[in-house]
Design a protein around this motif. Sequence first.
Motif, PDB file in Angstrom:
ATOM      1  N   ILE A  54      24.866  32.315  47.847  1.00  0.00           N
ATOM      2  CA  ILE A  54      23.608  32.844  47.299  1.00  0.00           C
ATOM      3  C   ILE A  54      23.312  32.193  45.952  1.00  0.00           C
ATOM      4  O   ILE A  54      22.177  31.797  45.664  1.00  0.00           O
ATOM      5  CB  ILE A  54      23.695  34.377  47.160  1.00  0.00           C
ATOM      6  CG1 ILE A  54      23.806  35.025  48.543  1.00  0.00           C
ATOM      7  CG2 ILE A  54      22.471  34.917  46.417  1.00  0.00           C
ATOM      8  CD1 ILE A  54      24.065  36.520  48.501  1.00  0.00           C
ATOM      9  N   TRP A  55      24.341  32.078  45.126  1.00  0.00           N
ATOM     10  CA  TRP A  55      24.190  31.444  43.811  1.00  0.00           C
ATOM     11  C   TRP A  55      23.676  30.009  43.964  1.00  0.00           C
ATOM     12  O   TRP A  55      22.738  29.588  43.277  1.00  0.00           O
ATOM     13  CB  TRP A  55      25.539  31.451  43.103  1.00  0.00           C
ATOM     14  CG  TRP A  55      25.522  31.037  41.659  1.00  0.00           C
ATOM     15  CD1 TRP A  55      24.642  30.183  41.047  1.00  0.00           C
ATOM     16  CD2 TRP A  55      26.420  31.463  40.642  1.00  0.00           C
ATOM     17  NE1 TRP A  55      24.952  30.043  39.723  1.00  0.00           N
ATOM     18  CE2 TRP A  55      26.042  30.822  39.442  1.00  0.00           C
ATOM     19  CE3 TRP A  55      27.523  32.310  40.628  1.00  0.00           C
ATOM     20  CZ2 TRP A  55      26.730  31.007  38.246  1.00  0.00           C
ATOM     21  CZ3 TRP A  55      28.201  32.496  39.435  1.00  0.00           C
ATOM     22  CH2 TRP A  55      27.808  31.857  38.258  1.00  0.00           C
ATOM     23  N   VAL A 100      19.947  29.934  45.309  1.00  0.00           N
ATOM     24  CA  VAL A 100      18.985  30.378  44.298  1.00  0.00           C
ATOM     25  C   VAL A 100      18.842  29.334  43.193  1.00  0.00           C
ATOM     26  O   VAL A 100      17.730  29.024  42.748  1.00  0.00           O
ATOM     27  CB  VAL A 100      19.413  31.736  43.700  1.00  0.00           C
ATOM     28  CG1 VAL A 100      18.544  32.087  42.494  1.00  0.00           C
ATOM     29  CG2 VAL A 100      19.313  32.834  44.749  1.00  0.00           C
ATOM     30  N   THR A 101      19.966  28.770  42.754  1.00  0.00           N
ATOM     31  CA  THR A 101      19.927  27.777  41.675  1.00  0.00           C
ATOM     32  C   THR A 101      19.206  26.506  42.111  1.00  0.00           C
ATOM     33  O   THR A 101      18.358  25.978  41.386  1.00  0.00           O
ATOM     34  CB  THR A 101      21.356  27.425  41.215  1.00  0.00           C
ATOM     35  OG1 THR A 101      22.020  28.619  40.774  1.00  0.00           O
ATOM     36  CG2 THR A 101      21.324  26.431  40.071  1.00  0.00           C
ATOM     37  N   ILE A 126      22.802  36.809  39.367  1.00  0.00           N
ATOM     38  CA  ILE A 126      23.544  36.364  40.543  1.00  0.00           C
ATOM     39  C   ILE A 126      25.044  36.493  40.306  1.00  0.00           C
ATOM     40  O   ILE A 126      25.810  36.786  41.222  1.00  0.00           O
ATOM     41  CB  ILE A 126      23.184  34.907  40.893  1.00  0.00           C
ATOM     42  CG1 ILE A 126      21.671  34.768  41.121  1.00  0.00           C
ATOM     43  CG2 ILE A 126      23.935  34.457  42.139  1.00  0.00           C
ATOM     44  CD1 ILE A 126      21.148  35.586  42.269  1.00  0.00           C
ATOM     45  N   GLU A 186      19.646  28.835  36.573  1.00  0.00           N
ATOM     46  CA  GLU A 186      20.887  29.573  36.817  1.00  0.00           C
ATOM     47  C   GLU A 186      20.654  31.009  36.372  1.00  0.00           C
ATOM     48  O   GLU A 186      20.632  31.305  35.176  1.00  0.00           O
ATOM     49  CB  GLU A 186      22.051  28.949  36.046  1.00  0.00           C
ATOM     50  CG  GLU A 186      23.411  29.404  36.538  1.00  0.00           C
ATOM     51  CD  GLU A 186      24.538  28.557  35.970  1.00  0.00           C
ATOM     52  OE1 GLU A 186      24.570  28.393  34.736  1.00  0.00           O
ATOM     53  OE2 GLU A 186      25.369  28.064  36.748  1.00  0.00           O
ATOM     54  N   SER A 216      15.387  27.415  42.755  1.00  0.00           N
ATOM     55  CA  SER A 216      14.569  27.771  41.591  1.00  0.00           C
ATOM     56  C   SER A 216      14.710  26.793  40.433  1.00  0.00           C
ATOM     57  O   SER A 216      13.835  26.707  39.573  1.00  0.00           O
ATOM     58  CB  SER A 216      14.945  29.177  41.101  1.00  0.00           C
ATOM     59  OG  SER A 216      16.267  29.195  40.587  1.00  0.00           O
TER      60      SER A 216
END
Length: 207
Positions: free
Chosen positions: A85-86, A89-90, A100, A96, A93
């Motif tokens: 997930i990290w 998302v990073t 998360i 950081e 988007s």
Amino acid sequence: MSKSASEEKITIGSHVAMKVQCAMCSKEGIGEEFTTAQDHKNNEIHLCLECKEKTNMAFEQETHKPNLILGVLFGAVGAAIGGAIWYLVTIGSGWEIGYISIGLGYLTGLGVYRGAGKKRGHQLQIIAAILVVVTIVITNKFIFDQLINDYIQANPNEFPGFPVGESVSISFLEPEFWKSMVSPIGLLIYATGIYVAYSYCKPRSIG
């Protein structure tokens, strides 16, 4: 001045002498004879001495004979999900996001707790923290590689000899990789995730 002090003593004395009820056995008594604690919803409750001892004995049982192997395996699964997930998302988007790391720590701690047989203890806390640290390093490695490859693809003229369609992967020993991880905000984000994971399996007791 003396009147004010007298009124204060009356107020405090009245609170101490207030009749309360044990949340477990419903025994009633004076407030100072009971232990004040919080339930799972953080509501204030009162426990008599006998129920306090029973509760602490139950809490102590939570630390006995944890399944360390399953704790590691389940924790690793939770960490992998949090790391994925990290990463997504990073990369998606370009930022950081600190929240998360809380999710990563929570999923890892939950996995260790469940895998160990719903046990708690310092061993499990350390396992959860180590899993988060490893996941943070590996996830950042994947993010670093992805950003490098995105840059190469976006600027092919700067890399004329680089084969089209191929990707690069830097070494864990690359100094630039570790430099990319070290920043005040980054360290705060990592520390938050580690703390959440470490705290999940913390032994419980009523003082």
